[in-house]
Design a protein around this motif. Sequence first.
Motif, PDB file in Angstrom:
ATOM      1  N   ALA A 250      18.014   2.313 -26.878  1.00  0.00           N
ATOM      2  CA  ALA A 250      17.753   3.682 -26.438  1.00  0.00           C
ATOM      3  C   ALA A 250      16.273   4.053 -26.434  1.00  0.00           C
ATOM      4  N   GLY A 251      15.440   3.278 -27.101  1.00  0.00           N
ATOM      5  CA  GLY A 251      14.000   3.536 -27.057  1.00  0.00           C
ATOM      6  C   GLY A 251      13.449   4.220 -28.284  1.00  0.00           C
ATOM      7  N   ASN A 252      14.144   5.245 -28.786  1.00  0.00           N
ATOM      8  CA  ASN A 252      13.683   5.956 -29.968  1.00  0.00           C
ATOM      9  C   ASN A 252      14.847   6.707 -30.604  1.00  0.00           C
ATOM     10  N   ARG A 253      14.609   7.282 -31.747  1.00  0.00           N
ATOM     11  CA  ARG A 253      15.665   7.977 -32.501  1.00  0.00           C
ATOM     12  C   ARG A 253      16.283   9.112 -31.697  1.00  0.00           C
ATOM     13  N   LYS A 254      15.438   9.895 -31.046  1.00  0.00           N
ATOM     14  CA  LYS A 254      15.912  11.057 -30.292  1.00  0.00           C
ATOM     15  C   LYS A 254      16.869  10.649 -29.181  1.00  0.00           C
ATOM     16  N   MET A 255      16.492   9.639 -28.414  1.00  0.00           N
ATOM     17  CA  MET A 255      17.324   9.210 -27.296  1.00  0.00           C
ATOM     18  C   MET A 255      18.592   8.509 -27.776  1.00  0.00           C
ATOM     19  N   ALA A 256      18.485   7.790 -28.912  1.00  0.00           N
ATOM     20  CA  ALA A 256      19.671   7.139 -29.472  1.00  0.00           C
ATOM     21  C   ALA A 256      20.689   8.189 -29.913  1.00  0.00           C
ATOM     22  N   ASN A 257      20.220   9.234 -30.575  1.00  0.00           N
ATOM     23  CA  ASN A 257      21.076  10.338 -30.994  1.00  0.00           C
ATOM     24  C   ASN A 257      21.748  10.977 -29.784  1.00  0.00           C
ATOM     25  N   GLU A 258      20.980  11.218 -28.738  1.00  0.00           N
ATOM     26  CA  GLU A 258      21.510  11.864 -27.535  1.00  0.00           C
ATOM     27  C   GLU A 258      22.564  10.993 -26.861  1.00  0.00           C
ATOM     28  N   TRP A 259      22.312   9.694 -26.805  1.00  0.00           N
ATOM     29  CA  TRP A 259      23.277   8.792 -26.154  1.00  0.00           C
ATOM     30  C   TRP A 259      24.596   8.805 -26.928  1.00  0.00           C
ATOM     31  N   ALA A 260      24.523   8.714 -28.249  1.00  0.00           N
ATOM     32  CA  ALA A 260      25.736   8.710 -29.059  1.00  0.00           C
ATOM     33  C   ALA A 260      26.498  10.022 -28.917  1.00  0.00           C
ATOM     34  N   HIS A 261      25.760  11.132 -28.885  1.00  0.00           N
ATOM     35  CA  HIS A 261      26.401  12.439 -28.726  1.00  0.00           C
ATOM     36  C   HIS A 261      27.147  12.494 -27.392  1.00  0.00           C
ATOM     37  N   GLY A 262      26.510  11.981 -26.350  1.00  0.00           N
ATOM     38  CA  GLY A 262      27.156  11.959 -25.045  1.00  0.00           C
ATOM     39  C   GLY A 262      28.419  11.110 -25.032  1.00  0.00           C
ATOM     40  N   LEU A 263      28.362   9.949 -25.696  1.00  0.00           N
ATOM     41  CA  LEU A 263      29.540   9.083 -25.767  1.00  0.00           C
ATOM     42  C   LEU A 263      30.689   9.800 -26.455  1.00  0.00           C
ATOM     43  N   PHE A 264      30.426  10.412 -27.605  1.00  0.00           N
ATOM     44  CA  PHE A 264      31.486  11.081 -28.353  1.00  0.00           C
ATOM     45  C   PHE A 264      32.085  12.235 -27.547  1.00  0.00           C
ATOM     46  N   CYS A 265      31.230  12.983 -26.847  1.00  0.00           N
ATOM     47  CA  CYS A 265      31.738  14.102 -26.048  1.00  0.00           C
ATOM     48  C   CYS A 265      32.597  13.596 -24.887  1.00  0.00           C
ATOM     49  N   ALA A 266      32.162  12.498 -24.267  1.00  0.00           N
ATOM     50  CA  ALA A 266      32.929  11.950 -23.146  1.00  0.00           C
ATOM     51  C   ALA A 266      34.290  11.432 -23.604  1.00  0.00           C
ATOM     52  N   VAL A 267      34.311  10.747 -24.758  1.00  0.00           N
ATOM     53  CA  VAL A 267      35.584  10.233 -25.278  1.00  0.00           C
ATOM     54  C   VAL A 267      36.488  11.386 -25.710  1.00  0.00           C
ATOM     55  N   ALA A 268      35.900  12.391 -26.363  1.00  0.00           N
ATOM     56  CA  ALA A 268      36.688  13.545 -26.805  1.00  0.00           C
ATOM     57  C   ALA A 268      37.291  14.296 -25.632  1.00  0.00           C
ATOM     58  N   GLY A 269      36.573  14.285 -24.503  1.00  0.00           N
ATOM     59  CA  GLY A 269      37.064  14.966 -23.316  1.00  0.00           C
ATOM     60  C   GLY A 269      37.918  14.086 -22.424  1.00  0.00           C
ATOM     61  N   GLY A 270      38.302  12.915 -22.916  1.00  0.00           N
ATOM     62  CA  GLY A 270      39.145  12.032 -22.112  1.00  0.00           C
ATOM     63  C   GLY A 270      38.411  11.389 -20.958  1.00  0.00           C
ATOM     64  N   GLY A 271      37.043  11.294 -21.070  1.00  0.00           N
ATOM     65  CA  GLY A 271      36.261  10.667 -20.008  1.00  0.00           C
ATOM     66  C   GLY A 271      35.829  11.620 -18.935  1.00  0.00           C
ATOM     67  N   ARG A 272      36.224  12.908 -19.054  1.00  0.00           N
ATOM     68  CA  ARG A 272      35.849  13.882 -18.028  1.00  0.00           C
ATOM     69  C   ARG A 272      34.472  14.442 -18.338  1.00  0.00           C
ATOM     70  N   SER A 273      33.629  14.575 -17.359  1.00  0.00           N
ATOM     71  CA  SER A 273      32.323  15.213 -17.533  1.00  0.00           C
ATOM     72  C   SER A 273      32.519  16.717 -17.470  1.00  0.00           C
ATOM     73  N   SER A 274      31.518  17.448 -17.949  1.00  0.00           N
ATOM     74  CA  SER A 274      31.604  18.909 -17.951  1.00  0.00           C
ATOM     75  C   SER A 274      31.649  19.463 -16.552  1.00  0.00           C
ATOM     76  N   GLY A 275      31.218  18.676 -15.573  1.00  0.00           N
ATOM     77  CA  GLY A 275      31.187  19.175 -14.216  1.00  0.00           C
ATOM     78  C   GLY A 275      32.433  18.859 -13.435  1.00  0.00           C
ATOM     79  N   SER A 276      33.430  18.159 -14.038  1.00  0.00           N
ATOM     80  CA  SER A 276      34.623  17.785 -13.293  1.00  0.00           C
ATOM     81  C   SER A 276      35.697  18.845 -13.429  1.00  0.00           C
TER      82      SER A 276
END
Length: 276
Positions: A250-276
């Motif tokens: 991910a390059g740095n701590r900030k981006m690694a945190n953001e990537w993980a947060h995005g993964l958890f949100c996507a899995v929690a939402g069943g793979g749906r993005s907020s825009g779907s």
Amino acid sequence: MSRNNLWHLEHLENSSFPYRITVEQEGRLAIALRTKEPWPEPQAAVFCLREEEPPPEEYRKVEECVPVASFRPRGKKISVTLERAERRHCEFLFVTKRYKSKEGEYEQIFFRVPETVHAHRTKGRTGLFAGTPLELVVDADERRPWRFQGADIRREPLEAGTYALVRDGRFRALVARKTFTGFLGELDDLEALHEQLDRLAAVPHSAVVVEAQYGDFLDPRRVDPWPAARVARALAGISARHPALPVIYAGNRKMANEWAHGLFCAVAGGGRSSGS
């Protein structure tokens, strides 16, 4: 600058802040700080405390003593250049903040290198997933954990990974957080690392997220005393042995945190993005 200006690094018998950094100018103590690490990683600042009084001599072990080429206070920052070939430039940032729940102010001190400053100027934005309900478990041994705004978080030992997404009482996703130095050190015992990653891969939607660039592991100066070719083979071997387990640089701590947060949100939402 005179060689009477010295940088001292001492190891202390203190589990929270195990290092002491002082800069001496012409026999006078210009700065004295307690730190969590002896030197910052390229993309991560190290939190420090201002020393109130010196520790007893018997609890201190000198790690290094280096002449200081430059010591320049500049507003909230102090820039330091050491007289050596590597790890020469650093700075200390002093930030004053107001308490939210009471009157008064407190000080925060950050020990960082030029690469850290550059990383904080990236265009990535934290908080992109704020408001998404998450139930997370953070490994009990995790120091300075990532932030997941709005998440319901509890601490407990994890057999695999550092962060776990929980739904319906089960782990639905795991992320193993790796720093550059931590991941590099784990390559010393590849079999133990592979066993760890086997446990991680047993949970769907798992990933290894590294707070560094892939190229950092191919830099001979960064990975010394390991040959860079050996490190490259070890990393390739991880992907070959665990083909279903993503390794995200991910390059740095900030981006690694953001990537993980995005993964958890996507899995929690069943793979749906907020825009779907």
